[in-house]
Design a protein around this motif. Structure first.
Motif, short mmCIF file in Angstrom:
data_model
loop_
_atom_site.label_atom_id
_atom_site.label_comp_id
_atom_site.label_asym_id
_atom_site.label_seq_id
_atom_site.Cartn_x
_atom_site.Cartn_y
_atom_site.Cartn_z
N THR A 128 0.84 -1.20 0.00
CA THR A 128 0.00 0.00 0.00
C THR A 128 0.87 1.25 0.00
O THR A 128 0.64 2.18 -0.78
CB THR A 128 -0.93 0.01 1.23
N CYS A 129 1.87 1.27 0.86
CA CYS A 129 2.75 2.43 0.96
C CYS A 129 3.54 2.64 -0.32
O CYS A 129 3.70 3.76 -0.79
CB CYS A 129 3.70 2.26 2.14
N CYS A 130 4.04 1.56 -0.88
CA CYS A 130 4.82 1.63 -2.12
C CYS A 130 3.96 2.17 -3.27
O CYS A 130 4.40 3.00 -4.05
CB CYS A 130 5.39 0.26 -2.47
N ALA A 131 2.73 1.69 -3.36
CA ALA A 131 1.85 2.14 -4.43
C ALA A 131 1.57 3.64 -4.33
O ALA A 131 1.49 4.33 -5.34
CB ALA A 131 0.54 1.35 -4.40
N ARG A 132 1.42 4.14 -3.12
CA ARG A 132 1.13 5.55 -2.94
C ARG A 132 2.37 6.43 -3.10
O ARG A 132 2.28 7.55 -3.60
CB ARG A 132 0.53 5.79 -1.56
N CYS A 133 3.53 5.94 -2.67
CA CYS A 133 4.74 6.76 -2.66
C CYS A 133 5.70 6.47 -3.80
O CYS A 133 6.61 7.26 -4.05
CB CYS A 133 5.50 6.54 -1.35
N ASN A 134 5.55 5.32 -4.45
CA ASN A 134 6.48 4.88 -5.49
C ASN A 134 7.90 4.84 -4.94
O ASN A 134 8.86 5.24 -5.60
CB ASN A 134 6.41 5.78 -6.72
N CYS A 135 8.02 4.37 -3.70
CA CYS A 135 9.32 4.34 -3.04
C CYS A 135 9.26 3.34 -1.90
O CYS A 135 8.26 3.25 -1.20
CB CYS A 135 9.63 5.73 -2.50
N VAL A 136 10.34 2.57 -1.72
CA VAL A 136 10.51 1.69 -0.56
C VAL A 136 11.94 1.90 -0.09
O VAL A 136 12.87 1.77 -0.88
CB VAL A 136 10.27 0.20 -0.91
#
Length: 103
Positions: free
Chosen positions: A68-76
């Motif tokens: 979810t976080c990656c999809a929203r931020c395009n960053c891990v």
């Protein structure tokens, strides 16, 4: 009567075009807020979250939240924990309870 129908048709089309323009503007605005532009490629969230969550005691939960976080931020962030200064959007997301959302 024909003039009234033509006027009504033009009014409906104008309204639909206006709504479409507003939605497109909001999408661009949202993309700017979350940190990527239309030209930037999206990362492979599945692979990045698998890497990030590989040492987690709850890998399924970690992977779901990370996705979810990656999809929203395009960053891990790199590594399996920490390093959140590399990706502020990822680090600043919280749950409804105020806890950190992203692993």
């Amino acid at each position: 009567m024909t003039t009234f129908k033509s006027l009504l048709f033009c009014l409906i089309i104008s309204t639909l075009l206006f709504v479409s323009f507003v939605q497109a503007h909001e999408t661009v605005k949202t993309n700017e807020i979350i940190g990527y532009s239309a030209g930037e490629q999206k990362i492979d969230c599945g692979a990045e979250c698998t890497r990030r969550c590989q040492l987690s005691s709850r890998p399924n939960s970690c992977h779901r939240a990370c996705g979810t976080c990656c999809a929203r931020c395009n960053c891990v962030p790199p590594g399996t924990s920490g390093n959140e200064d590399v990706c502020p959007c990822y680090a600043n997301m919280t749950t409804h309870g105020g806890r950190k959302k992203c692993p």
